[in-house]
Every structure is written in C-alpha cells, then in structure tokens.
Design an enzyme around this catalytic site. Structure first.
Site, PDB file in Angstrom:
ATOM      1  N   GLY A   4       5.169  -0.921   2.605  1.00  0.00           N
ATOM      2  CA  GLY A   4       4.193   0.169   2.451  1.00  0.00           C
ATOM      3  C   GLY A   4       4.980   1.490   2.400  1.00  0.00           C
TER       4      GLY A   4
ATOM      5  N   HIS B 267       0.971  -1.227   0.081  1.00  0.00           N
ATOM      6  CA  HIS B 267       0.016   0.074   0.051  1.00  0.00           C
ATOM      7  C   HIS B 267       0.851   1.280   0.005  1.00  0.00           C
ATOM      8  CE1 HIS B 267       0.747  -1.095   4.200  1.00  0.00           C
ATOM      9  NE2 HIS B 267       0.745   0.232   4.487  1.00  0.00           N
ATOM     10  N   ASP B 268       0.290   2.346  -0.668  1.00  0.00           N
ATOM     11  CA  ASP B 268       0.986   3.468  -0.632  1.00  0.00           C
ATOM     12  C   ASP B 268       2.193   3.758  -1.338  1.00  0.00           C
ATOM     13  OD1 ASP B 268      -1.474   5.152   0.711  1.00  0.00           O
ATOM     14  OD2 ASP B 268      -0.753   3.456   2.076  1.00  0.00           O
TER      15      ASP B 268
END
Length: 271
Positions: free
Chosen positions: A136, A118-119
């Site tokens: 992440g 994520h991200d």
C-alpha cells in the site's frame, strides 16, 4: 457491447462501444470509458473508474476492498487511465482514507498476476512485470519499469525513468534515472538504455551520471552529496528532479554497491 452471460449492475456507467466478454461481473458505481475491452471472468467492484481504450484480460479483479484492517468501508476509488492494459489475474484494490484512491495512469502495462494495493499512485507510461507485488501507499513515477516477481514495501517511492531488476525486494526509495538491482537492493548504475529510448540527449545522460557520482561514488553522506550537487551543477530540470527526490525521501534511497560490481556504468560515456 455486452452479452447476456455477463452481469452488469444497472447503476454502472458503461460507454456505448465497450466490449464485455462472457462471465464478467460489473458492480454498481463503476464507470468504463469508450473503446475499452473487458475479457471473460473479470470482476469490477464499485468505485472503479476505467478510462478509454483500456484492455482488461481474463481473471483480473479491479477495485476490491483494500487488504488493510484500518479500512472502514469509506467510499473510495480505483482509477485506471486511458490506453492502459491490465493482464491476466491482476488485482487492483481501491484506496483508503489515506489518499481516497488507487491510481494507475495512462498508457501503462500491468502484467499478469501483479498486485497493486490500496493508495498506490502509478504515473503514466509505467510497466509493472509479472507477479510483482506493490504494498500500500507506493508511488511510481512516470516511465518507470519494474521487473518480474519484485516485492515492494509499503510507502516506497520509485523515481521516473528508473529500472528495477526482476526478483528485487525493495524497502528503500529508488531515485529517478537509475537501475536498482542485486540483493539487497542497491544502485546498479544509470538507466542509459531507457533514457535514450525516451529521447534524452547524450549531454543530459552524462549529467545524470556526474550527479550520481556525488551520491554513490565519492564517499559522501546524503546531506554532503546534496550540498555538493547544488554547488557544482547549474540548475537544470534533471538536477532539480534528483535533488527533490532525495530530499523528500521518507525511507531513504537505495544504497550504493561496491565499485567492483558497478563495472563501466558510471564511467562509460553516454554517446
């Protein structure tokens, strides 16, 4: 073109000439651009934004929810740029409320079994090799190459035109134009081969070498190296990119290796 052996949610936006092979699943709130190929047994969850002329190989999972306990179901995306190839069993998670998106840029190659959490923001023309794991919130700048089976700590930053050797455990930022190798991860010289392939001149490559001598080879701390580089070198795009990267590093940049290990990396002429 799809087939009756795949499931495509009626809310998905699929360009007319997309090919979707059997046994793949396309969920609601997905967009796929023209000329993209989706292989068999691919799962694409809501929030995926896939560009034109991409290739997504069998077993890949795109835009699954983050493996982050703080994720509260917010609507986020996983974006893949035009002409990018996602090989077998790659997993790309959607973003969280930190950046609201995970991004893989244009003309990238993400090799088999890699994980992009994520991200993460991966810029254009990057190569991430087999089984590499990105935690992440990682940023990978353009033209970076990452070897196989690397593991990156969350929030690390990988500079443009850098090369990370296979099997590396990365817990510090990797500045632009360098090679990062060995255990623990450390500076391994300038990515001369990569820079030549990208069209850098001999003068530019030698400038990079001279700048990194101040960072790694003169016994200076980071602040002293920055001051010396600013005073000794005229302002150029290359100089400013290195300085900005070092200044903005939150985790600190990778350390230098003993000079006995550097060989000719910092002394060889780029020509």
């Amino acid at each position: 073109m799809s087939n009756t052996l795949s499931y495509i949610h009626p809310g998905a936006k699929i360009a007319q000439n997309v090919q979707i092979d059997p046994f793949s699943v396309i969920h609601d709130n997905v967009e796929i651009g023209e000329g993209t190929w989706i292989g068999s047994n691919v799962t694409i969850f809501g929030g995926a934004r896939i560009g034109k002329n991409c290739k997504i190989f069998p077993g890949a999972v795109i835009s699954a929810v983050p493996q982050d306990l703080k994720y509260a179901g917010e609507e986020t995306t996983a974006e893949i740029g035009d002409n990018t190839t996602i090989r077998e069993c790659v997993t790309v998670n959607k973003g969280t409320s930190d950046k609201w998106k995970t991004v893989i840029g244009k003309n990238c190659l993400i090799m088999a079994y890699a994980h992009v959490a994520h991200d993460c923001i991966i810029s254009d023309h990057c190569i991430i090799s087999n089984s590499t794991q990105l935690g992440g919130h990682i940023t990978v700048d353009e033209w970076a190459i990452i070897g196989g089976s690397c593991a990156f700590q969350q929030f690390t930053h990988v500079g443009a035109h850098s090369y990370t050797g296979g099997g590396s455990l990365v817990n510090k930022d990797i500045p632009p134009f360098v090679k990062a190798v060995r255990h623990p991860i450390s500076f391994g010289g300038i990515n001369v081969v990569g820079l030549k392939r990208r069209g850098f001149t001999s003068e530019q490559i030698n400038l990079v070498m001279e700048i990194y001598r101040y960072v790694y080879n003169r016994g200076l701390n980071t602040s002293q190296a920055i001051q010396s580089i600013e005073s000794e070198f005229a302002q150029t795009e290359v100089r400013d990119e290195v300085l900005e990267f070092i200044r903005s590093s939150k985790l600190g940049i990778i350390k230098g290796a003993p000079m006995s290990l550097l060989g000719e990396e910092l002394t060889a002429d780029a020509e």
